[in-house]
Design a protein around this motif. Structure first.
Motif, PDB file in Angstrom:
ATOM      1  N   SER A 242      47.068  22.818  75.915  1.00  0.00           N
ATOM      2  CA  SER A 242      47.389  24.109  75.317  1.00  0.00           C
ATOM      3  C   SER A 242      48.756  24.041  74.661  1.00  0.00           C
ATOM      4  O   SER A 242      49.671  23.373  75.161  1.00  0.00           O
ATOM      5  N   ASP A 243      48.891  24.750  73.557  1.00  0.00           N
ATOM      6  CA  ASP A 243      50.172  24.842  72.866  1.00  0.00           C
ATOM      7  C   ASP A 243      50.871  26.180  73.114  1.00  0.00           C
ATOM      8  O   ASP A 243      52.015  26.361  72.695  1.00  0.00           O
ATOM      9  N   ASN A 244      50.175  27.131  73.781  1.00  0.00           N
ATOM     10  CA  ASN A 244      50.772  28.463  73.891  1.00  0.00           C
ATOM     11  C   ASN A 244      50.540  29.168  75.228  1.00  0.00           C
ATOM     12  O   ASN A 244      50.914  30.334  75.384  1.00  0.00           O
ATOM     13  N   TYR A 245      49.932  28.513  76.203  1.00  0.00           N
ATOM     14  CA  TYR A 245      49.667  29.180  77.482  1.00  0.00           C
ATOM     15  C   TYR A 245      50.957  29.489  78.228  1.00  0.00           C
ATOM     16  O   TYR A 245      51.174  30.616  78.691  1.00  0.00           O
ATOM     17  N   TYR A 246      51.825  28.494  78.372  1.00  0.00           N
ATOM     18  CA  TYR A 246      53.071  28.715  79.098  1.00  0.00           C
ATOM     19  C   TYR A 246      53.929  29.778  78.416  1.00  0.00           C
ATOM     20  O   TYR A 246      54.546  30.628  79.071  1.00  0.00           O
ATOM     21  N   GLN A 247      53.981  29.743  77.103  1.00  0.00           N
ATOM     22  CA  GLN A 247      54.743  30.758  76.379  1.00  0.00           C
ATOM     23  C   GLN A 247      54.193  32.153  76.673  1.00  0.00           C
ATOM     24  O   GLN A 247      54.946  33.132  76.765  1.00  0.00           O
ATOM     25  N   THR A 248      52.879  32.256  76.804  1.00  0.00           N
ATOM     26  CA  THR A 248      52.252  33.534  77.112  1.00  0.00           C
ATOM     27  C   THR A 248      52.685  34.047  78.480  1.00  0.00           C
ATOM     28  O   THR A 248      52.956  35.243  78.653  1.00  0.00           O
ATOM     29  N   LEU A 249      52.762  33.147  79.453  1.00  0.00           N
ATOM     30  CA  LEU A 249      53.174  33.558  80.793  1.00  0.00           C
ATOM     31  C   LEU A 249      54.619  34.048  80.818  1.00  0.00           C
ATOM     32  O   LEU A 249      55.021  34.764  81.743  1.00  0.00           O
ATOM     33  N   GLY A 250      55.388  33.675  79.814  1.00  0.00           N
ATOM     34  CA  GLY A 250      56.777  34.102  79.743  1.00  0.00           C
ATOM     35  C   GLY A 250      56.976  35.457  79.077  1.00  0.00           C
ATOM     36  O   GLY A 250      58.109  35.965  79.024  1.00  0.00           O
ATOM     37  N   ARG A 251      55.912  36.065  78.580  1.00  0.00           N
ATOM     38  CA  ARG A 251      56.016  37.370  77.924  1.00  0.00           C
ATOM     39  C   ARG A 251      56.358  38.469  78.951  1.00  0.00           C
ATOM     40  O   ARG A 251      55.987  38.373  80.128  1.00  0.00           O
ATOM     41  N   GLU A 252      57.013  39.531  78.475  1.00  0.00           N
ATOM     42  CA  GLU A 252      57.395  40.625  79.363  1.00  0.00           C
ATOM     43  C   GLU A 252      56.189  41.372  79.912  1.00  0.00           C
ATOM     44  O   GLU A 252      56.248  41.939  81.010  1.00  0.00           O
ATOM     45  N   ASN A 253      55.085  41.395  79.169  1.00  0.00           N
ATOM     46  CA  ASN A 253      53.919  42.152  79.612  1.00  0.00           C
ATOM     47  C   ASN A 253      52.883  41.275  80.314  1.00  0.00           C
ATOM     48  O   ASN A 253      51.715  41.658  80.437  1.00  0.00           O
ATOM     49  N   VAL A 254      53.306  40.109  80.784  1.00  0.00           N
ATOM     50  CA  VAL A 254      52.393  39.186  81.463  1.00  0.00           C
ATOM     51  C   VAL A 254      52.956  38.829  82.841  1.00  0.00           C
ATOM     52  O   VAL A 254      54.147  38.541  82.980  1.00  0.00           O
TER      53      VAL A 254
END
Length: 566
Positions: free
Chosen positions: A321-333
């Motif tokens: 994945s190129d964006n899963y970890y970045q997603t977990l770092g979002r404020e709404n996640v």
């Protein structure tokens, strides 16, 4: 309506022989389509039927339509060797593009005439007296079901092309049925539901969850990912295939062959990284995975700890994945690592009693992978159920033929899954091999005789013992992790221990001595020397002629396109 005069019967099962076929193939996914094409290319058989319970070809790529669904194998490798696609839009194609490709294959080879959609196989029983399979079919669909609700279809050979990833695994969570919001499985996605501004929960953090979460998070009010155990994740490094590349690969086949060969060899070389826990390169891959995670989540040591696996790399499927970890770092996640206790009417409760209200629950919990052919009830020689043959875990002769199951074949069967390369490389070898067996059965039938082929029990068990012994030396056998590769007692029923090329070489020859042969045409096979059927050779190094031709073609194309204009 009256029949027009002079009609010549078509080269497929028609109205008058609707319940009689020479070969029945279960499933119209990649495996089923490949098997059908090999029947057309390599055998005289035209009286075959493909039974598909859905309403379109594509198998897993028709079932899995969730947001972000894509292949985790390079697109150059994810097409049939004889029907390579030159204009993939990305290195890792999405579900819709993959489905379009499979529809194209079915149309080009005129396979729709052989497919019966909305047709689910309930059971199949071997009839010893007639040397045929009797297949029980249920008909669905608002219109098809008006003609007949069920029927029995008889065939001389039966092929399962249902694969390993077809039956969704729903989580066994108390209260799930009482949830008043929306519930869907990743393999049964409802695109009529709008998740914008909704509170969403994803149960699971496997391959599908990694693709869904980045698509859901930007629009959702809040997203919670419920993780049982962390996975090893490496960057996908996906990119768009430029128009110039597509033109080159389409205009100059040698360039396409060369790209595929290089990519195939790169994947084959990675076999040791995935399977050998003692490989010196495993440490490098592990460090790369952890470094990429920390880079994507700077300043989040709390997530680093929660996302770091404590088991051997390769034991479970390595995810990309190129964006899963970045997603977990979002404020709404939120990444939730506490165990789920139950589902309430309005949300999810963890074992410590905390409840989070949600509007949508996505069950990204995978498939019932070790239950091959489930729920089809298959009964073989002397009335022995397949479940009984596989009481200790599924096994087969190189994953394609099964003891006590005469004139029966499988594609993507037990111990044929790969953790490092394209499954299509395995499927083509299996299809070619089964077509050689079917060819003998069909020719015997056409001469008014019968031929029954069944792998010898002692051969199957000896081979399976060898495979299991090899698997115990791989990362797949790590006892500290659970995976969809193995049964509850730890037996690895899904994966092949070697490389794709090693498997292809094993199936490049039909060893007739490994089969118990009966029927009136038994003497045409019994005692025969092994038959060399060959294989598709695509790996590096390809022939020097192909390499030179590919390199020359690329140079010529570049010169005429760019330099000659100077």
């Amino acid at each position: 309506m009256a029949n027009s005069g002079g009609y010549k019967p078509a080269d497929h099962v028609g109205n008058t022989d609707f319940t009689r076929a020479t070969v029945v193939i279960i499933g119209a996914g990649i495996s089923g389509l490949c098997m059908a094409i090999d029947l057309l290319r390599r055998t005289p058989c035209r009286k075959f039927v493909i039974l598909e319970q859905g309403s379109q070809v594509g198998g897993t790529w028709n079932d899995n339509k969730y947001p972000g669904c894509a292949c985790d194998i390079w697109s150059a490798l994810y097409s049939l060797s004889f029907e390579q696609k030159a204009d993939w839009s990305r290195e890792y194609p999405g579900q819709e593009e993959l489905l379009d490709y499979l529809i194209h294959v079915a149309q080009k080879y005129r396979l729709y005439r052989y497919i019966r959609f909305n047709s689910a196989v309930d059971a199949a029983r071997w009839d010893e007296d007639s040397h045929t399979w009797r297949v029980q079919v249920s008909v669905g669909g608002a219109k098809d079901g008006q003609f007949v609700s069920s029927y029995e279809l008889t065939s001389d050979f039966l092929v399962s092309a249902v694969g390993q990833l077809n039956l969704p695994q729903w989580p066994s969570l108390p209260g799930l049925d009482d949830f008043t919001g929306k519930v869907m499985h990743s393999a049964r996605w409802d695109w009529t539901y709008d998740w914008a501004d909704k509170r969403v929960a994803i149960i699971g953090n496997g391959a599908s969850a990694l693709q869904i979460a980045p698509e859901i998070a930007p629009a959702a009010a809040h997203l919670t990912v419920y993780q049982r155990t962390p996975n090893w994740v490496i960057p996908r490094m996906d990119r768009r295939v430029t128009g110039a590349e597509q033109t080159l690969l389409g205009a100059l086949p040698p360039a396409r062959w060369l790209k595929r060969a290089v990519m195939m060899q790169m994947r084959e070389v990675s076999h040791g990284l995935v399977t050998d826990p003692k490989s010196s390169s495993v440490t490098y891959l592990r460090d790369w995975a952890l470094g990429s995670m920390k880079q994507a989540l700077p300043g989040r040591p709390d997530l680093w700890a929660a996302l770091t696996p404590d088991y051997q790399l390769g034991c479970k499927r390595i995810l990309v994945s190129d964006n899963y970890y970045q997603t977990l770092g979002r404020e709404n996640v939120t990444l939730e690592t506490r165990e789920v206790a139950r589902v309430t009417e309005s949300g999810i409760e963890t074992v410590d009693g905390a409840v989070r209200d949600v509007d949508l629950i996505v069950c990204a919990t995978g498939f019932r992978t070790v239950e091959f052919l489930h729920p089809v009830q298959v009964t073989g020689r002397e009335g022995r159920p397949l479940d009984s043959v596989w009481a200790g875990g599924a096994s087969a002769y190189y994953g394609v033929t099964v003891e006590e199951m005469p004139n029966f074949g499988m594609l993507y069967g037990p111990n044929t899954n790969l953790g490092h390369n394209s499954i299509i490389l395995m499927i083509e070898a299996q299809s070619r091999y089964l077509s050689a067996l079917i060819d003998r059965v069909v020719r015997a039938r056409d001469q008014g005789q019968s031929l029954v082929l069944q792998p010898r029990t002692e051969v199957v068990r000896s081979l399976n013992h060898q495979i299991q012994t090899q698997l115990q030396e791989t990362s797949f056998a790590d006892p500290t992790c659970r995976s969809w590769y193995k049964t509850a007692d730890g037996r690895i029923t899904n994966n092949w221990p070697g490389t794709a090329v090693q498997y292809q070489k094993e199936l490049a020859t039909v060893r007739w001595a490994d089969y118990a042969v009966s029927g009136t045409a038994a003497d045409t096979v019994a005692g025969r020397r092994p038959t060399r059927i060959g294989r598709v050779v695509e790996e590096w190094p390809v022939s020097w002629w192909t390499m030179a031709l590919g390199a020359g073609a690329v140079g010529w194309w570049s010169y005429t396109r760019y330099f000659s204009r100077a």
